[in-house]
Design an enzyme around this catalytic site. Structure first.
Site, PDB file in Angstrom:
ATOM      1  N   GLU A  54      -0.502   2.915   0.267  1.00 41.88           N
ATOM      2  CA  GLU A  54      -0.284   2.480  -1.118  1.00 41.88           C
ATOM      3  C   GLU A  54      -0.437   0.966  -1.231  1.00 41.88           C
ATOM      4  O   GLU A  54      -0.325   0.245  -0.239  1.00 41.88           O
ATOM      5  CB  GLU A  54       1.099   2.919  -1.599  1.00 41.88           C
ATOM      6  N   LYS A  94      15.068   5.071  -0.736  1.00 45.36           N
ATOM      7  CA  LYS A  94      15.825   3.827  -0.771  1.00 45.36           C
ATOM      8  C   LYS A  94      17.315   4.124  -0.924  1.00 45.36           C
ATOM      9  O   LYS A  94      17.720   4.960  -1.729  1.00 45.36           O
ATOM     10  CB  LYS A  94      15.327   2.942  -1.913  1.00 45.36           C
TER      11      LYS A  94
END
Length: 301
Positions: A27, A160
């Site tokens: 990405e 996360k």
């Protein structure tokens, strides 16, 4: 409009796919938005070199001038690292193409374009997931819904730790997205090697992970497979520091009335500033490890 009219696959990536050689999608959001300049370009170059060191071909994904690119050259990487680009999820792609816009791709857009290009393995840092306070805000990353209908293998360091990890794991189960831990029976928390939550399945080698992917392809589910690869404990953010700073950040959000899409950038920025940059180093360490593993899995396939 044909596939070739829309998607620009670099010659190197196109040749590797045609010859059945391993390719790893990367990405571009970490380059454009995740790291400060000029370090972002150095890291982007390093990640591509890590893929090549494992005998695979890197395919960094981005949208340039209204056209999705799978595989970037040196000048294009520099352009992504230069700043001023949008952050594009998969839902933004039609508008970006029609407007001739340029942008860095998030997990959802990268996975979508990688699958469209026939790339099986994708490496990133951490997934998006269910946000804290979901019962009130219904705030959930678009990554999850996209991965529920996109058969790619995503090598990541979990989600996360600022998110609601147990709720995210429940959503992954509900959406039929498989999760395997790499050399761990604990689900990683991006900055942390252990989020405190278990995983049901573990693989110990890239070859074992490749076997799972072959079984996945043979059975034919449309969903992704998550290979959860923890950041090495020696390179993780100190857990006590993490917990203290995150609690302070969450309290600051509440005090300032920060809600919705503004929460995640605020929390991440708070972590960087109040850990002396240690969270950023854990981020880079996690991405490096994921890229190495993704390349090894792609080679084993």
């Amino acid at each position: 409009m044909s596939y070739d009219d829309v998607l620009k696959v670099s010659e190197e990536v196109r040749e590797a796919l045609a010859e059945g050689r391993p390719v790893v999608a990367l990405e571009s959001t970490i380059i454009a938005h995740g790291l400060p300049r000029p370090r972002n370009l150095r890291v982007a170059t390093e990640l591509e070199e890590l893929v090549r060191a494992q005998g695979a071909v890197p395919a960094t994904v981005a949208v340039l001038d209204g056209r999705p690119h799978v595989g970037l050259d040196k000048d294009q990487l520099e352009r992504i690292a230069g700043g001023g680009l949008r952050k594009l999820g998969h839902r933004d792609l039609p508008m970006a193409l029609a407007a001739g816009a340029s942008g860095a791709t998030t997990v959802s857009a990268t996975a979508y374009l990688a699958h469209w290009a026939d790339i099986r393995v994708f490496a990133t840092g951490g997934l998006g997931g269910v946000h804290r306070g979901w019962t009130e805000t219904q705030d959930e990353s678009a990554d999850l819904a996209l991965l529920s209908r996109t058969p790619v293998a995503v090598v990541c360091a979990g989600v996360k730790s600022i998110l609601d990890v147990p709720a995210t794991l429940q959503r992954l189960e509900t959406l039929g997205i498989g999760v395997v831990g790499y050399r761990t029976d604990r689900f990683p928390g991006f900055y942390l090697a252990d989020s405190g939550e278990p995983v049901d399945w573990t693989v110990h080698t890239p070859e074992e992970a490749a076997d799972v992917l072959r079984s996945h392809d043979a059975i034919g589910p449309d969903s992704a497979l998550i290979v959860a690869n923890p950041v090495p404990e020696a390179e993780q953010l100190d857990p006590e520091l993490h917990d203290r700073v995150l609690a302070e950040a969450l309290a600051a959000c509440q005090e300032r009335g920060i809600t919705g899409q503004a929460v995640t950038p605020f929390l991440l920025d708070h972590l960087v500033r109040h850990t002396g940059g240690a969270s950023l180093e854990a981020n880079v360490a996690a991405v490096r490890g994921n890229v190495r593993l993704a390349a090894a899995i792609a080679a084993a396939l």
